[in-house]
Motif scaffolding. Structure first.
Motif, PDB file in Angstrom:
ATOM      1  N   LEU A 230       0.831  -1.211   0.000  1.00  0.00           N
ATOM      2  CA  LEU A 230       0.000   0.000   0.000  1.00  0.00           C
ATOM      3  C   LEU A 230       0.863   1.257   0.000  1.00  0.00           C
ATOM      4  O   LEU A 230       1.891   1.317   0.684  1.00  0.00           O
ATOM      5  N   LEU A 231       0.406   2.261  -0.758  1.00  0.00           N
ATOM      6  CA  LEU A 231       1.020   3.586  -0.685  1.00  0.00           C
ATOM      7  C   LEU A 231       0.683   4.211   0.663  1.00  0.00           C
ATOM      8  O   LEU A 231      -0.321   3.816   1.284  1.00  0.00           O
ATOM      9  N   PRO A 232       1.432   5.216   1.111  1.00  0.00           N
ATOM     10  CA  PRO A 232       0.988   5.947   2.309  1.00  0.00           C
ATOM     11  C   PRO A 232      -0.431   6.491   2.069  1.00  0.00           C
ATOM     12  O   PRO A 232      -0.709   7.053   1.002  1.00  0.00           O
ATOM     13  N   GLY A 233      -1.322   6.265   3.021  1.00  0.00           N
ATOM     14  CA  GLY A 233      -2.724   6.669   2.843  1.00  0.00           C
ATOM     15  C   GLY A 233      -3.552   5.602   2.139  1.00  0.00           C
ATOM     16  O   GLY A 233      -4.770   5.723   2.041  1.00  0.00           O
ATOM     17  N   VAL A 249      -7.084 -11.412  10.781  1.00  0.00           N
ATOM     18  CA  VAL A 249      -6.971 -10.098  10.129  1.00  0.00           C
ATOM     19  C   VAL A 249      -6.690  -9.029  11.185  1.00  0.00           C
ATOM     20  O   VAL A 249      -5.773  -8.208  11.044  1.00  0.00           O
ATOM     21  N   ARG A 250      -7.479  -9.046  12.254  1.00  0.00           N
ATOM     22  CA  ARG A 250      -7.308  -8.038  13.323  1.00  0.00           C
ATOM     23  C   ARG A 250      -5.888  -8.085  13.884  1.00  0.00           C
ATOM     24  O   ARG A 250      -5.227  -7.061  14.028  1.00  0.00           O
ATOM     25  N   ASP A 251      -5.397  -9.300  14.203  1.00  0.00           N
ATOM     26  CA  ASP A 251      -4.085  -9.415  14.854  1.00  0.00           C
ATOM     27  C   ASP A 251      -2.950  -8.999  13.924  1.00  0.00           C
ATOM     28  O   ASP A 251      -1.975  -8.394  14.371  1.00  0.00           O
ATOM     29  N   LEU A 252      -3.077  -9.343  12.635  1.00  0.00           N
ATOM     30  CA  LEU A 252      -2.008  -8.973  11.689  1.00  0.00           C
ATOM     31  C   LEU A 252      -1.945  -7.449  11.535  1.00  0.00           C
ATOM     32  O   LEU A 252      -0.862  -6.867  11.483  1.00  0.00           O
ATOM     33  N   ILE A 253      -3.108  -6.807  11.473  1.00  0.00           N
ATOM     34  CA  ILE A 253      -3.114  -5.342  11.342  1.00  0.00           C
ATOM     35  C   ILE A 253      -2.650  -4.707  12.654  1.00  0.00           C
ATOM     36  O   ILE A 253      -1.833  -3.783  12.672  1.00  0.00           O
ATOM     37  N   GLU A 254      -3.169  -5.249  13.750  1.00  0.00           N
ATOM     38  CA  GLU A 254      -2.828  -4.702  15.075  1.00  0.00           C
ATOM     39  C   GLU A 254      -1.311  -4.735  15.306  1.00  0.00           C
ATOM     40  O   GLU A 254      -0.746  -3.828  15.912  1.00  0.00           O
ATOM     41  N   ALA A 255      -0.653  -5.767  14.810  1.00  0.00           N
ATOM     42  CA  ALA A 255       0.805  -5.875  14.979  1.00  0.00           C
ATOM     43  C   ALA A 255       1.528  -4.749  14.253  1.00  0.00           C
ATOM     44  O   ALA A 255       2.651  -4.396  14.615  1.00  0.00           O
ATOM     45  N   GLU A 256       0.892  -4.169  13.237  1.00  0.00           N
ATOM     46  CA  GLU A 256       1.495  -3.024  12.527  1.00  0.00           C
ATOM     47  C   GLU A 256       1.045  -1.692  13.137  1.00  0.00           C
ATOM     48  O   GLU A 256       1.749  -0.703  13.034  1.00  0.00           O
ATOM     49  N   VAL A 257      -0.142  -1.698  13.767  1.00  0.00           N
ATOM     50  CA  VAL A 257      -0.642  -0.474  14.413  1.00  0.00           C
ATOM     51  C   VAL A 257       0.142  -0.213  15.695  1.00  0.00           C
ATOM     52  O   VAL A 257       0.538   0.914  15.992  1.00  0.00           O
ATOM     53  N   HIS A 258       0.334  -1.289  16.468  1.00  0.00           N
ATOM     54  CA  HIS A 258       1.133  -1.191  17.702  1.00  0.00           C
ATOM     55  C   HIS A 258       2.395  -2.004  17.483  1.00  0.00           C
ATOM     56  O   HIS A 258       2.545  -3.106  18.010  1.00  0.00           O
ATOM     57  N   ARG A 273      10.639   0.078  16.490  1.00  0.00           N
ATOM     58  CA  ARG A 273       9.631  -0.281  15.476  1.00  0.00           C
ATOM     59  C   ARG A 273       8.493   0.736  15.497  1.00  0.00           C
ATOM     60  O   ARG A 273       7.819   0.916  16.498  1.00  0.00           O
ATOM     61  N   MET A 274       8.304   1.387  14.371  1.00  0.00           N
ATOM     62  CA  MET A 274       7.274   2.424  14.271  1.00  0.00           C
ATOM     63  C   MET A 274       6.003   1.819  13.673  1.00  0.00           C
ATOM     64  O   MET A 274       6.088   0.910  12.834  1.00  0.00           O
ATOM     65  N   PRO A 275       4.821   2.341  14.065  1.00  0.00           N
ATOM     66  CA  PRO A 275       3.586   1.844  13.442  1.00  0.00           C
ATOM     67  C   PRO A 275       3.589   2.108  11.934  1.00  0.00           C
ATOM     68  O   PRO A 275       4.042   3.169  11.509  1.00  0.00           O
ATOM     69  N   SER A 276       3.103   1.136  11.160  1.00  0.00           N
ATOM     70  CA  SER A 276       3.009   1.375   9.714  1.00  0.00           C
ATOM     71  C   SER A 276       1.557   1.435   9.254  1.00  0.00           C
ATOM     72  O   SER A 276       1.292   1.731   8.090  1.00  0.00           O
ATOM     73  N   MET A 277       0.608   1.112  10.151  1.00  0.00           N
ATOM     74  CA  MET A 277      -0.817   1.148   9.785  1.00  0.00           C
ATOM     75  C   MET A 277      -1.586   1.852  10.902  1.00  0.00           C
ATOM     76  O   MET A 277      -1.131   1.897  12.040  1.00  0.00           O
ATOM     77  N   ARG A 278      -2.774   2.380  10.537  1.00  0.00           N
ATOM     78  CA  ARG A 278      -3.706   2.863  11.572  1.00  0.00           C
ATOM     79  C   ARG A 278      -5.104   2.363  11.236  1.00  0.00           C
ATOM     80  O   ARG A 278      -5.447   2.197  10.054  1.00  0.00           O
ATOM     81  N   ARG A 299     -25.376 -11.457   7.546  1.00  0.00           N
ATOM     82  CA  ARG A 299     -25.579 -11.439   8.994  1.00  0.00           C
ATOM     83  C   ARG A 299     -24.257 -11.593   9.753  1.00  0.00           C
ATOM     84  O   ARG A 299     -24.029 -10.953  10.776  1.00  0.00           O
ATOM     85  N   SER A 300     -23.390 -12.443   9.251  1.00  0.00           N
ATOM     86  CA  SER A 300     -22.149 -12.705   9.988  1.00  0.00           C
ATOM     87  C   SER A 300     -20.951 -11.929   9.419  1.00  0.00           C
ATOM     88  O   SER A 300     -19.819 -12.151   9.834  1.00  0.00           O
ATOM     89  N   ALA A 301     -21.210 -11.001   8.485  1.00  0.00           N
ATOM     90  CA  ALA A 301     -20.084 -10.289   7.843  1.00  0.00           C
ATOM     91  C   ALA A 301     -19.503  -9.217   8.760  1.00  0.00           C
ATOM     92  O   ALA A 301     -20.238  -8.485   9.426  1.00  0.00           O
ATOM     93  N   LEU A 302     -18.180  -9.144   8.778  1.00  0.00           N
ATOM     94  CA  LEU A 302     -17.466  -8.118   9.551  1.00  0.00           C
ATOM     95  C   LEU A 302     -16.485  -7.423   8.617  1.00  0.00           C
ATOM     96  O   LEU A 302     -15.706  -8.094   7.938  1.00  0.00           O
ATOM     97  N   LEU A 303     -16.534  -6.103   8.594  1.00  0.00           N
ATOM     98  CA  LEU A 303     -15.615  -5.337   7.731  1.00  0.00           C
ATOM     99  C   LEU A 303     -14.594  -4.606   8.593  1.00  0.00           C
ATOM    100  O   LEU A 303     -14.957  -3.839   9.480  1.00  0.00           O
ATOM    101  N   ARG A 304     -13.319  -4.873   8.314  1.00  0.00           N
ATOM    102  CA  ARG A 304     -12.233  -4.136   8.986  1.00  0.00           C
ATOM    103  C   ARG A 304     -11.496  -3.300   7.952  1.00  0.00           C
ATOM    104  O   ARG A 304     -11.219  -3.775   6.853  1.00  0.00           O
ATOM    105  N   VAL A 305     -11.170  -2.073   8.342  1.00  0.00           N
ATOM    106  CA  VAL A 305     -10.479  -1.165   7.422  1.00  0.00           C
ATOM    107  C   VAL A 305      -9.318  -0.502   8.137  1.00  0.00           C
ATOM    108  O   VAL A 305      -9.468  -0.007   9.267  1.00  0.00           O
ATOM    109  N   ALA A 306      -8.157  -0.514   7.490  1.00  0.00           N
ATOM    110  CA  ALA A 306      -6.985   0.153   8.054  1.00  0.00           C
ATOM    111  C   ALA A 306      -6.261   0.900   6.942  1.00  0.00           C
ATOM    112  O   ALA A 306      -6.455   0.625   5.747  1.00  0.00           O
ATOM    113  N   GLU A 307      -5.429   1.870   7.349  1.00  0.00           N
ATOM    114  CA  GLU A 307      -4.747   2.727   6.370  1.00  0.00           C
ATOM    115  C   GLU A 307      -3.245   2.670   6.588  1.00  0.00           C
ATOM    116  O   GLU A 307      -2.773   2.656   7.729  1.00  0.00           O
ATOM    117  N   ARG A 308      -2.516   2.647   5.487  1.00  0.00           N
ATOM    118  CA  ARG A 308      -1.050   2.625   5.548  1.00  0.00           C
ATOM    119  C   ARG A 308      -0.549   4.021   5.958  1.00  0.00           C
ATOM    120  O   ARG A 308      -1.019   5.037   5.417  1.00  0.00           O
TER     121      ARG A 308
END
Ligand SMILES: C[S@@+](CC[C@H](N)C(=O)[O-])C[C@H]1O[C@@H](n2cnc3c(N)ncnc32)[C@H](O)[C@@H]1O
Length: 310
Positions: A230-233, A249-258, A273-278, A299-308
């Motif tokens: 991903l490009l920045p943003g 998905v949550r844990d992989l993104i979270e590892a880049e957020v924190h 190590r600096m965060p690369s996602m938010r 009914r069971s769908a969950l959408l997660r969104v994060a930004e580089r």
């Protein structure tokens, strides 16, 4: 070609598409519901690359590519996302979307072997040209391994007795069709668990499908690669239908957020190590009542969104 009603269509596309002139990846083309909606938001210079490991989905994508020069499709799995971008000549992109699981046409086609309500060969491969169908994979597995798969991917509390019954039927030569599997699972359940709620074979079929297609490992590789591309943003948007997938998905993104790995009692960061996602929103988004009434699958769908970040 069968139809597939895309879930969380507007929030998924709005989250993903930050620039009409950008380059985007739809990692799960299916029947192109999300892809077509994204193309509607793109300008003549915007571009969309779609991937799918299912040859039927890719054929549908090729039809769309013949009508829209902004769009192209590649037959590959998530684990080949890096290679697909390289072959397209793209480095970084503005957004990558995943809409996980199976499509309605996959479920509706009995010959694909995904469905417990339509009898077909016990296959369940998304990519019919690669790997072994379920009936072949069942030949070598033992009861403990099978129970573990059904428990882990299906959250099935009766995994042990179901695994035993499946292998008993296999050893008797009666485990080659989806109707046989459905019947064996149904009768392996205690009577009180057979009726009310979802069909008793739902969780076992889901678990075996995830195993045959190595879905969790694919997901992990795909999400890791996507974050690097991903490009920045740039945005990563993922729709999942399974708690294990959503956690991954949550844990992989979270590892880049924190990203900092220093012990919490360290006064300052020494790991560097600096965060690369938010996160765009901390909690996953769900379908509203109107969408659920129109499309039960949502009914069971969950959408997660994060930004580089950078
Ligand atoms: C839920 S459907 C996508 C539906 C699509 N968004 C639409 O609106 O038509 C999921 C699709 O992803 C594909 N898929 C699942 N896992 C995959 C993987 N590891 N690699 C590539 N494609 C995958 C499936 O073959 C299926 O076509």
């Amino acid at each position: 070609m069968g139809r597939h009603a895309p879930v969380l269509l507007t929030p998924f596309i709005d989250a993903l598409c930050t620039s009409p002139d950008g380059r985007y990846v739809d990692a799960t083309f299916g029947r192109g519901g999300h892809a077509r909606a994204l193309l509607e938001k793109l300008s003549p210079s915007g571009r969309l690359l779609a991937l799918d490991r299912d040859p039927d989905a890719v054929r549908e994508g090729q039809r769309l590519a013949a009508q829209d020069e902004r769009f192209c499709v590649r037959h590959c799995a998530f684990a080949e996302l890096d290679a697909a971008l390289d072959e397209t000549g793209w480095d970084k992109v503005h957004g990558i979307g995943f809409d996980l699981g199976v499509s309605s046409p996959q479920l509706d086609d009995a010959e694909r072997g995904f469905s417990f309500s339509r009898d077909g060969p016990l296959d369940m491969r998304m990519d019919t040209g690669h790997g072994q169908p379920l009936c072949e994979r069942l030949v070598r597995i033992n009861e403990r391994e099978l129970a573990d798969i059904i428990r882990r991917y299906g959250n099935e509390r009766y995994a042990g007795r179901i695994a035993r019954a499946i292998l008993h039927a296999r050893d008797g030569g009666d485990m080659t069709r989806t109707a046989q599997l459905e019947n064996v699972v149904f009768h392996a359940m205690p009577k009180k668990a057979r009726f009310g709620g979802a069909h008793p074979a739902t969780r076992t079929f889901q678990a075996l499908r995830m195993w045959v297609n190595d879905e969790m490992a694919q997901l992990e590789e795909g999400i890791k690669a996507a974050m690097q591309r991903l490009l920045p943003g740039g945005r990563l948007a993922v729709i999942s239908f399974h708690s294990g997938e959503d956690r991954t998905v949550r844990d992989l993104i979270e590892a880049e957020v924190h990203a900092c790995t220093c012990p919490p009692d360290f006064p300052i960061c020494v790991c560097g190590r600096m965060p690369s996602m938010r996160w765009l929103q901390k909690k996953p988004l769900r379908a509203n009542a109107v969408e659920i009434a129109e499309n039960a699958r949502s009914r069971s769908a969950l959408l997660r969104v994060a930004e580089r970040l950078a």
